[in-house]
Enzyme design. Structure first.
Site, PDB file in Angstrom:
ATOM      1  N   ASP A  79       4.072   1.869  -8.528  1.00  0.00           N
ATOM      2  CA  ASP A  79       3.895   3.187  -8.306  1.00  0.00           C
ATOM      3  C   ASP A  79       5.116   3.864  -8.899  1.00  0.00           C
ATOM      4  OD1 ASP A  79       1.541   3.201  -7.188  1.00  0.00           O
ATOM      5  OD2 ASP A  79       2.251   3.277  -5.100  1.00  0.00           O
ATOM      6  N   ASP A  88       2.484  -3.684  -3.686  1.00  0.00           N
ATOM      7  CA  ASP A  88       2.877  -3.198  -5.144  1.00  0.00           C
ATOM      8  C   ASP A  88       4.167  -2.857  -5.218  1.00  0.00           C
ATOM      9  OD1 ASP A  88       3.736  -1.042  -3.243  1.00  0.00           O
ATOM     10  OD2 ASP A  88       2.398   0.736  -4.484  1.00  0.00           O
ATOM     11  N   ASP A 109       7.327   0.066  -5.432  1.00  0.00           N
ATOM     12  CA  ASP A 109       7.593   1.676  -5.958  1.00  0.00           C
ATOM     13  C   ASP A 109       8.916   1.873  -6.142  1.00  0.00           C
ATOM     14  OD1 ASP A 109       5.152   2.315  -3.931  1.00  0.00           O
ATOM     15  OD2 ASP A 109       6.006   0.810  -2.803  1.00  0.00           O
TER      16      ASP A 109
HETATM   17  N1  CTP Z   1       3.424   7.410  -0.559  1.00  0.00           N
HETATM   18  C1  CTP Z   1       3.649   8.834  -0.526  1.00  0.00           C
HETATM   19  N2  CTP Z   1       2.697   9.372  -1.192  1.00  0.00           N
HETATM   20  C2  CTP Z   1       1.862   8.662  -2.050  1.00  0.00           C
HETATM   21  C3  CTP Z   1       2.135   7.502  -2.125  1.00  0.00           C
HETATM   22  C4  CTP Z   1       2.833   6.801  -0.977  1.00  0.00           C
HETATM   23  O1  CTP Z   1       4.158   9.699   0.182  1.00  0.00           O
HETATM   24  N3  CTP Z   1       1.172   9.285  -2.940  1.00  0.00           N
HETATM   25  C5  CTP Z   1       4.546   6.921   0.556  1.00  0.00           C
HETATM   26  C6  CTP Z   1       3.735   6.196   1.656  1.00  0.00           C
HETATM   27  O2  CTP Z   1       3.841   7.385   2.731  1.00  0.00           O
HETATM   28  C7  CTP Z   1       4.679   5.105   2.035  1.00  0.00           C
HETATM   29  C8  CTP Z   1       5.563   4.752   0.826  1.00  0.00           C
HETATM   30  O3  CTP Z   1       5.183   5.735  -0.158  1.00  0.00           O
HETATM   31  O4  CTP Z   1       5.467   5.717   3.084  1.00  0.00           O
HETATM   32  C9  CTP Z   1       5.023   3.749   0.341  1.00  0.00           C
HETATM   33  O5  CTP Z   1       3.811   3.394   0.117  1.00  0.00           O
HETATM   34  P1  CTP Z   1       2.965   2.156  -0.084  1.00  0.00           P
HETATM   35  O6  CTP Z   1       3.302   1.456  -1.658  1.00  0.00           O
HETATM   36  O7  CTP Z   1       1.580   2.426  -0.018  1.00  0.00           O
HETATM   37  O8  CTP Z   1       3.422   1.244   1.092  1.00  0.00           O
HETATM   38  P2  CTP Z   1       4.470   0.310   1.276  1.00  0.00           P
HETATM   39  O9  CTP Z   1       5.184   0.471   2.380  1.00  0.00           O
HETATM   40  O10 CTP Z   1       5.383  -0.036   0.177  1.00  0.00           O
HETATM   41  O11 CTP Z   1       3.963  -1.300   1.789  1.00  0.00           O
HETATM   42  P3  CTP Z   1       3.320  -2.415   0.533  1.00  0.00           P
HETATM   43  O12 CTP Z   1       4.551  -3.322   0.726  1.00  0.00           O
HETATM   44  O13 CTP Z   1       2.106  -2.982   1.131  1.00  0.00           O
HETATM   45  O14 CTP Z   1       3.103  -1.589  -0.883  1.00  0.00           O
HETATM   46 MN    MN Z   2       4.706  -0.368  -1.736  1.00  0.00          MN
HETATM   47 MN    MN Z   3       2.823   2.325  -3.274  1.00  0.00          MN
END
Ligand code: CTP
Ligand code: MN
Ligand code: MN
Length: 497
Positions: free
Chosen positions: A421, A331, A333
């Site tokens: 996100d 995703d 963020d």
């Molecule tokens: N996070 C958080 N609270 C949430 C969702 C996510 O604190 N409700 C934090 C997670 O702990 C993570 C960061 O946001 O450290 C990013 O989450 P995520 O998008 O799931 O993972 P990524 O590290 O960005 O990996 P990817 O590239 O697969 O998205």
């Molecule tokens: Mn992510």
């Molecule tokens: Mn995320």
């Protein structure tokens, strides 16, 4: 006249040295500055040799510093001498001659500094058994390691991650965490582990992890991992949880009902999918496909435009895996906030509004803020944060992406669905939210564990609380937080633990 180069420098001498001061000595060899190592030699012999050398026109320094050109030592253990020298923090040590007393006696006999020969040198060596060279130790906390996206131990870490995931899906926490920590340690290493012996001094590698590594080193793969990968329950739970909105609990429920495929789920009339799961199935192909950096950049522009329409002083930051330098993510963020206290809560609803008008909002699950500073600190470990946030699925046009979409071969739609996100903390919580959302998940876990175990502090996405002082520690940047924790700053791209 006092600064005449032929006069010896005025220097404080020790009492022992003063005993045999024969008067003023003339400096003959300006380019040579000796230092006699007292250890082993003893004070009185050192004073005697010092006087002898000065009487012959040598400069002898009382203090070891960067001006010294020749260090002379007697009967010294090579490695302990070098360790002692290195302890002085000298910049010029690599250029100094570190010499045996034989060079000194030769020079005294000749009445001049003799040429340095190999036989005079006390060469640095690490072969002395009595004092092995200090090994660089790897910390058990990933927040004290630097882990880039380059993983030199992928064969091992992939295996560990399969096992960790399997334990997680079965809700067996201990071994799951153990394999995650083991994988994280190996990811931080500068090169591939070639033998089990090389893991001897590494933390977080238990018997089980080492047994898996042994199999991989011997046979090229682990039988336990192969068995897990071919396990029907593991495969089914992996498949079901790959759908947006389906967690381990729902996946397990479906599995126990005898469902094994998406069509089993979608044709079962007793199953009521929620809104998130419906979107998850609807856009499954797109959102299970990795998002590229270029796609993330395109989304940033879209969100940026939307948020600045609401308030010109809004702050937008890319976070998550892309901030850590990853090439692909599941995703994208973002953190959005504004210096106008309270106004941050209007940002996400405003963005959603605008995206809806643009016709690119495919799904959104908005959660209003439940943040309350008076309810902090939160003692629940790894709890979700309370900031306003939104989980989205957006329609991204290929024309907006530099180099085009990261689409499947033969996909001619010209657009794709992408997961995004958004989180919007108040400005004074920004540093904590940024640190928490940058990840990686393992890095965050270890930051919190380090704070609790080593500093008696509580860290989460909202705040840092010092339990000993009973006070919150303020931070406007991530660097402030690392400093409060007494940790070296780790750059986002070094947090891929
Ligand atoms: N996070 C958080 N609270 C949430 C969702 C996510 O604190 N409700 C934090 C997670 O702990 C993570 C960061 O946001 O450290 C990013 O989450 P995520 O998008 O799931 O993972 P990524 O590290 O960005 O990996 P990817 O590239 O697969 O998205
Ligand atoms: Mn992510
Ligand atoms: Mn995320």
């Amino acid at each position: 006249m006092f600064h005449s180069p032929i006069l010896p420098r005025v220097r404080k001498r020790s009492r022992a040295a003063e005993v045999c001061v024969p008067g003023r000595e003339e400096v003959k060899f300006e380019d040579v500055r000796l230092y006699l190592v007292e250890r082993k030699m003893g004070l009185s012999r050192r004073s005697f040799l010092t006087q002898l050398a000065r009487s012959k026109g040598f400069i002898v320094e009382d203090v070891l510093s960067d001006v010294v050109t020749h260090v002379v030592s007697e009967n010294s253990h090579t490695s302990s001498l070098w360790a002692w020298l290195k302890d002085h923090g000298l910049k010029n040590l690599p250029n100094m001659h570190v010499l045996d007393i034989s060079w000194f006696t030769d020079s005294m006999r000749e009445g001049r500094p003799v040429a340095v020969e190999t036989r005079h040198l006390i060469q640095e060596t690490s072969t002395e058994a009595s004092t092995p060279p200090p090994k660089a130790t790897v910390s058990q906390y990933s927040c004290q390691r630097r882990t880039t996206i380059e993983n030199n131990n992928k064969t091992f870490t992939d295996a560990f991650e399969v096992l960790a995931e399997s334990y997680e899906l079965n809700e067996i926490e201990g071994p799951c965490l153990a394999f995650r920590r083991a994988a994280s340690v190996l990811k931080s290493l500068p090169s591939a582990v070639q033998s089990l012996g090389a893991t001897q001094d590494l933390p977080c590698l238990g018997e089980h992890s080492k047994a898996v590594m042994k199999e991989i080193l011997q046979y090229g793969h682990s039988f336990e991992v192969e068995k897990t990968l071919s396990d029907e329950r593991y495969q089914t739970l992996k498949l079901f949880t790959s759908v947006f909105g389906v967690g381990p609990k729902t996946a397990d429920k479906w599995y126990r009902r005898g469902l094994r495929s998406f069509s089993d789920v979608l044709t079962d009339s007793s199953i009521q999918l929620n809104r998130m799961q419906q979107s998850g199935f609807l856009h499954y192909g797109d959102i299970s496909r990795a998002v590229s950096k270029a796609e993330a950049r395109a989304l940033r522009s879209i969100i940026d435009e939307a948020v600045h329409e609401i308030t010109p002083d809004a702050v937008l930051a890319l976070t998550g895996g892309f901030r850590r330098g990853k090439e692909f993510g599941h995703d994208v963020d973002f953190i959005v906030t504004t210096p106008q206290g309270g106004k941050e809560e209007t940002l996400i609803p405003g963005i959603i509004n605008r995206l809806t008008k643009q016709g690119i909002l495919l799904f959104s699950d908005y959660q209003a803020s439940t943040f309350d500073m008076t309810k902090l600190p939160c003692h629940r470990f790894e709890a979700m944060d309370h900031f306003a946030k939104c989980f989205l699925i957006l329609r991204l046009e290929g024309s907006q992406v530099e180099g085009g979409l990261h689409a499947a071969e033969g996909d001619s739609r010209g657009w794709r669905a992408v997961r995004v996100d958004l989180v919007s903390p108040p400005m004074d919580r920004y540093a904590f939210a940024l640190l928490g959302w940058t990840g990686s998940r393992q890095f965050e876990r270890d930051l919190r564990r380090f704070a609790r175990m080593e500093r008696n502090m509580l860290l989460d996405n909202h705040a840092l609380y010092d339990k000993s002082k009973k006070e919150f520690l303020a931070a406007t940047t991530e660097k402030d937080i690392f400093a409060h924790l007494g940790l070296e700053y780790i750059e986002p791209w070094q947090r891929n633990a």
